[in-house]
Design an enzyme around this catalytic site. Structure first.
Site, PDB file in Angstrom:
ATOM      1  N   HIS A   1       4.082  12.848   9.421  1.00 22.60           N
ATOM      2  CA  HIS A   1       3.442  14.086   8.962  1.00 22.60           C
ATOM      3  C   HIS A   1       2.217  13.746   8.126  1.00 22.60           C
ATOM      4  O   HIS A   1       2.290  12.929   7.201  1.00 22.60           O
ATOM      5  CB  HIS A   1       4.418  14.921   8.125  1.00 22.60           C
ATOM      6  CG  HIS A   1       3.758  16.052   7.392  1.00 22.60           C
ATOM      7  ND1 HIS A   1       3.645  16.100   6.021  1.00 22.60           N
ATOM      8  CD2 HIS A   1       3.145  17.170   7.864  1.00 22.60           C
ATOM      9  CE1 HIS A   1       3.008  17.203   5.667  1.00 22.60           C
ATOM     10  NE2 HIS A   1       2.700  17.875   6.759  1.00 22.60           N
ATOM     11  N   SER A   2       1.072  14.344   8.438  1.00 22.88           N
ATOM     12  CA  SER A   2      -0.143  14.210   7.634  1.00 22.88           C
ATOM     13  C   SER A   2      -0.500  12.733   7.441  1.00 22.88           C
ATOM     14  O   SER A   2      -0.749  12.026   8.414  1.00 22.88           O
ATOM     15  CB  SER A   2       0.055  14.941   6.301  1.00 22.88           C
ATOM     16  OG  SER A   2      -1.166  15.186   5.657  1.00 22.88           O
ATOM     17  N   LEU A   3      -0.493  12.226   6.213  1.00 28.31           N
ATOM     18  CA  LEU A   3      -0.736  10.807   5.978  1.00 28.31           C
ATOM     19  C   LEU A   3       0.196   9.946   6.822  1.00 28.31           C
ATOM     20  O   LEU A   3      -0.218   8.935   7.404  1.00 28.31           O
ATOM     21  CB  LEU A   3      -0.549  10.475   4.495  1.00 28.31           C
ATOM     22  CG  LEU A   3      -0.460   8.980   4.157  1.00 28.31           C
ATOM     23  CD1 LEU A   3      -1.809   8.309   4.322  1.00 28.31           C
ATOM     24  CD2 LEU A   3       0.084   8.775   2.746  1.00 28.31           C
TER      25      LEU A   3
ATOM     26  N   SER B   1      -1.332  16.143  12.045  1.00 27.17           N
ATOM     27  CA  SER B   1      -2.038  14.901  11.761  1.00 27.17           C
ATOM     28  C   SER B   1      -2.738  14.447  13.029  1.00 27.17           C
ATOM     29  O   SER B   1      -2.074  14.116  14.011  1.00 27.17           O
ATOM     30  CB  SER B   1      -1.051  13.828  11.294  1.00 27.17           C
ATOM     31  OG  SER B   1      -1.713  12.639  10.960  1.00 27.17           O
TER      32      SER B   1
END
Length: 295
Positions: A97-99, A123
């Site tokens: 998720h994301s980063l 992401s």
């Protein structure tokens, strides 16, 4: 759920593991978050799946770097390698998720033999700077060193959760409270503070540049093209990943991953907290593309 402490060259990382006979999946959280942010999603996934949740260094319950050390993006790849070795997994599906998605894509590019399938939740790549921003980035890095790391106190977990919602208005009160409950610890002087190392807020001294001679983000596209694993991109209706129909950069990144279009699910940036059952169904359909339904 088992709790493990795995070693990354002397740095102790916090890993939770739900053993199972099904597919092995390593879940990677977003910036300043922690593995407990996947708890609702875990409950919605088939119970026989082998799930591993890592807290990146300096986040969640993993150890902070010693004084004088600095966090570098490539260190997160080290954390993934240490987690897989620590739990004895040669190959996994990666869900980030994301980063965590950026880390998952980079790891899949660098270690294609260890990644079966790749799922990116909200992401699709970093916000990249122009080549001319390199000197400014170095200046910001040095200026941040002059500011002592500060762990802000909050009177309660609920107050910390409200602070999370101020930073990310798409977080529901329930999601913010979950992240705050597992992401804070009591402070000696009273109240609570977030567990993450405040040095994570410092600027990186180095980063990827956005433009090549043709105006494309060549470095990140090279990473995505090196990913051999089949990929799924999940975009939230109110998230941060742009609609590729309206964004040429997103289209180029999807093409580099050989993904026709993202799967769109209602929710905010933490879509796995907003719609865990729907995200779980998307993961099941992608990670188990044929055969009988999972029990």
């Amino acid at each position: 759920m088992l709790t493990r402490r795995v070693d990354a060259e002397g740095l102790r990382l916090h890993v939770r593991e739900r053993p199972g006979t099904g597919p092995a999946v390593l879940l990677l959280h977003g910036w300043l978050d922690h593995g407990h942010g996947f708890d609702p999603l875990i409950e919605a996934l088939p119970p026989r799946w082998h799930l591993v949740l890592l807290d990146f260094r300096g986040m969640g319950e993993s150890a902070h770097l010693p004084a004088g050390a600095h966090y570098h993006f490539s260190d997160y790849l080290h954390d993934v390698e240490a987690a897989l070795s620590g739990v004895g997994l040669a190959q996994v599906h990666l869900v980030g998720h994301s980063l965590g998605g950026l880390v998952a894509a980079m790891y899949a590019a660098a270690r294609p033999e260890r990644v079966n399938r790749l799922v990116l939740l909200e992401s699709l790549g970093p916000s990249l700077g122009r080549p001319g921003s390199t000197v400014g980035r170095l200046r910001s890095f040095l200026e941040d060193l002059a500011r002592a790391p500060h762990q802000k106190p909050y009177p309660s977990v609920e107050a910390a959760a409200e602070r999370l919602r101020q930073s990310n208005p798409t977080l529901s009160p329930e999601a913010a409270l979950l992240l705050a409950r597992h992401g804070t610890a009591p402070l000696p002087g009273g109240g609570v503070g977030f567990r993450f190392d405040p040095r994570h807020r410092r600027h990186f001294g180095q980063g990827l540049n956005a433009e090549d001679a043709e105006g494309g983000d060549a470095q990140w596209l090279a990473v995505l093209r090196a990913v051999q694993a089949p990929a799924l991109v999940i975009r939230a209706t109110h998230g941060l990943v742009p609609d590729p129909a309206q964004d040429a950069v997103a289209r180029a990144r999807l093409a580099a991953l050989r993904v026709e279009a993202p799967r769109v699910i209602p929710g905010g940036h933490h879509v796995h907290l907003d719609a865990p059952a729907e995200v779980a169904r998307a993961l099941e359909a992608f990670l188990i593309p044929s055969g009988p339904p999972e029990p």
